[in-house]
Motif scaffolding. Structure first.
Motif, short mmCIF file in Angstrom:
data_model
loop_
_atom_site.label_atom_id
_atom_site.label_comp_id
_atom_site.label_asym_id
_atom_site.label_seq_id
_atom_site.Cartn_x
_atom_site.Cartn_y
_atom_site.Cartn_z
N ALA A 117 -4.26 1.95 -16.81
CA ALA A 117 -2.71 1.99 -16.72
C ALA A 117 -2.57 3.58 -16.70
N ASN A 118 -3.00 4.59 -17.32
CA ASN A 118 -2.80 6.06 -17.36
C ASN A 118 -3.53 6.41 -16.03
N GLU A 119 -4.44 5.91 -15.58
CA GLU A 119 -5.23 6.42 -14.16
C GLU A 119 -4.21 5.90 -13.12
N LEU A 120 -3.50 4.80 -13.22
CA LEU A 120 -2.67 4.37 -12.07
C LEU A 120 -1.61 5.33 -12.24
N HIS A 121 -0.90 5.61 -13.20
CA HIS A 121 0.00 6.65 -13.40
C HIS A 121 0.07 7.96 -12.71
N GLN A 122 -1.32 8.47 -12.56
CA GLN A 122 -1.45 9.85 -11.98
C GLN A 122 -1.10 9.50 -10.50
N LEU A 123 -0.98 8.24 -10.03
CA LEU A 123 -0.70 8.20 -8.52
C LEU A 123 0.74 7.69 -8.45
N TYR A 124 1.56 7.96 -9.46
CA TYR A 124 2.91 7.71 -9.21
C TYR A 124 3.68 8.05 -8.18
N GLN A 125 4.75 7.43 -7.76
CA GLN A 125 5.39 7.86 -6.47
C GLN A 125 6.90 8.02 -6.70
N PRO A 126 7.86 8.87 -6.76
CA PRO A 126 9.13 8.68 -7.25
C PRO A 126 9.91 7.85 -6.14
N GLY A 127 10.79 7.22 -6.79
CA GLY A 127 11.67 6.26 -5.65
C GLY A 127 12.48 5.35 -6.46
N LYS A 128 13.47 4.75 -5.91
CA LYS A 128 14.38 3.78 -6.42
C LYS A 128 13.68 2.52 -6.26
N ARG A 129 13.04 2.24 -5.01
CA ARG A 129 12.45 1.07 -4.67
C ARG A 129 10.87 1.36 -4.50
N ILE A 130 10.33 0.94 -5.44
CA ILE A 130 8.72 0.84 -5.16
C ILE A 130 8.04 -0.38 -5.29
N GLY A 131 7.33 -0.41 -4.03
CA GLY A 131 6.71 -2.10 -3.83
C GLY A 131 5.35 -1.97 -4.24
N CYS A 132 4.64 -3.36 -4.21
CA CYS A 132 3.31 -3.44 -4.46
C CYS A 132 2.81 -4.69 -3.65
N ILE A 133 1.80 -5.15 -3.11
CA ILE A 133 1.17 -6.05 -2.62
C ILE A 133 -0.25 -6.14 -2.98
N VAL A 134 -0.54 -7.30 -3.51
CA VAL A 134 -1.95 -7.49 -3.95
C VAL A 134 -2.57 -8.52 -2.79
N MET A 135 -3.57 -8.09 -2.23
CA MET A 135 -4.36 -9.00 -1.05
C MET A 135 -5.88 -9.17 -1.39
N ASN A 136 -6.36 -10.13 -0.86
CA ASN A 136 -7.65 -10.38 -0.62
C ASN A 136 -8.52 -10.03 0.64
N ALA A 137 -7.37 -10.16 1.76
CA ALA A 137 -7.94 -9.69 3.09
C ALA A 137 -9.36 -10.09 3.41
N ASN A 138 -9.52 -11.37 3.75
CA ASN A 138 -10.88 -11.96 3.93
C ASN A 138 -10.90 -12.49 5.31
N PRO A 139 -10.75 -11.95 6.17
CA PRO A 139 -10.78 -10.40 6.46
C PRO A 139 -9.51 -10.06 6.88
N PHE A 140 -9.15 -8.70 6.73
CA PHE A 140 -7.68 -8.12 7.19
C PHE A 140 -7.21 -8.63 8.63
N THR A 141 -6.34 -9.11 8.83
CA THR A 141 -5.50 -9.79 9.77
C THR A 141 -4.42 -8.80 10.35
N ARG A 142 -3.95 -9.30 11.50
CA ARG A 142 -2.58 -8.75 11.96
C ARG A 142 -1.66 -9.19 10.92
N GLY A 143 -1.75 -10.37 10.38
CA GLY A 143 -0.78 -10.94 9.41
C GLY A 143 -0.83 -10.10 8.18
N HIS A 144 -1.85 -9.59 7.78
CA HIS A 144 -1.82 -8.58 6.33
C HIS A 144 -1.27 -7.24 6.96
#
Length: 356
Positions: A132-159
């Motif tokens: 978690a501390n390693e992730l925090h090093q990549l913190y970006q400021p903002g009021k609305r911070i998003g996240c997507i978790v994907m498998n992309a098997n494979p990566f499509t235009r939908g992804h």
């Protein structure tokens, strides 16, 4: 301690059948991902067992008749030693909540639990917080911070569409790729295709995968969809870890998913996500779930499973409509390599026939 330990592998059908019955008698089902079991017997009677699947200990059961004799601690020690012998040093364990104290004595620490049912533990008291501390090093400021978790098997235009739409709604977007190498395409190839596919989208960070997010440790049922175990998936574990440890590290306020018309496991996961991220009262802030309608081509939602079916049919012309250029080039190379191998086999067969 009076008893004999043995190792039972998957090809020992009689042994596996006995373990299956023993687990059922202890309100557990056998897990097909377990590679080897350790059993403990006394006077030919099976008293305890536990299994190892990669770096995960699971299917731990101790006969009620011998609880309190110290057999459980001996079994746990044997399982940990075997895991180390198999070159797994970062260990997780899925076990019943009543076994938590037992494995704490063996150096395991609880990460998350489904109260009264199951607890996920690991053999480090600081590894998750360090991540978690390693992730925090990549913190970006903002009021609305998003996240997507994907498998992309494979990566499509939908992804690609999902990332684009989510990025438009955020000050910054974090994309995590499922790390498990249990997909049709390797993690390394999937990562490269995602990286190329989102390169032109601004304010996005692509993260390497982690065992703390949709992995065999946090969410094992995601990887055994064909067994129809959607109702038994412990999505609660995976989502609690995300909300309590990972989302706060990056200041994530929203998690984006595509609507899921095809896969029962993923659809249920989306439903559970809304509850555990938005509704359930936890010590960490809630994370809003945003569902984005799937991108459609010729009235059908684009999916990786569709692309895989087309690949099996060598239908590259349709695939071109469903995937970005980098993915298309990658799949064309796969088809070319497959055609080359088929030609080599055909030539070898012809030569053998001619020699005869």
């Amino acid at each position: 301690m009076d008893g004999v330990f043995s190792q039972i592998t998957r090809n020992n059908h009689a042994g596996i059948a006995e373990i299956t019955g023993f687990l059922r008698a202890n309100d557990l089902n056998i897990d097909t991902t377990v590679e080897v079991f350790i059993t403990l017997r006394r006077d030919e009677q099976l008293l305890a067992c536990g299994g190892i699947a990669g770096n995960i200990i699971k299917c731990v059961a101790i006969s009620e008749s011998v609880r309190g004799e110290g057999l459980a601690l001996a079994l746990a020690t044997e399982l940990v030693n075997l895991a180390y012998e198999r070159h797994h040093s970062h260990l997780f364990i899925y076990t019943k909540t009543q076994n938590q104290t037992l494995f704490q004595r063996c150096g395991f620490y609880p990460i998350a639990s489904v109260p009264g049912i199951v607890v996920l533990m690991e053999n480090s008291g600081c590894r998750l917080s360090r991540y978690a501390n390693e992730l925090h090093q990549l913190y970006q400021p903002g009021k609305r911070i998003g996240c997507i978790v994907m498998n992309a098997n494979p990566f499509t235009r939908g992804h690609q569409y999902l990332v684009r739409q989510a990025a438009k709604q955020c000050d910054w977007l974090h994309v995590f790729l499922v790390k498990e190498n249990n997909s049709r395409f390797s993690y390394e190839d999937r990562y490269q295709l995602v990286r190329e596919g989102i390169a032109e989208i601004e304010h996005v960070t692509l993260h390497a995968g982690s065992e703390y997010m949709i992995s065999r440790a946090t969410f094992p049922c995601y990887f055994i969809k064909d067994q129809g175990v959607a109702d038994d998936c412990y999505t609660e574990i995976d989502l609690k870890i995300f909300r309590q440890y990972l989302a706060p590290a990056l200041g994530i306020t929203h998690r984006f998913v595509g609507t899921e018309p095809f896969c029962e496991v993923t659809a249920k996961y989306n439903q559970d996500m809304r509850y555990w991220l938005e509704t359930e009262t936890l010590t960490s802030p809630p994370v809003a779930l945003v569902e984005i309608p799937r991108l459609v081509w010729e009235k059908t939602a684009i999916s990786a499973s569709w692309v895989r079916k087309l690949l099996a049919q060598s239908d590259i012309s349709t695939i071109r409509q469903l995937v970005p250029p980098a993915t298309c080039h990658y799949l064309e190379q796969l088809l070319a390599a497959r055609a080359g191998k088929s030609a080599e086999r055909a030539m070898a067969t012809a030569n053998q026939t001619g020699e005869q």
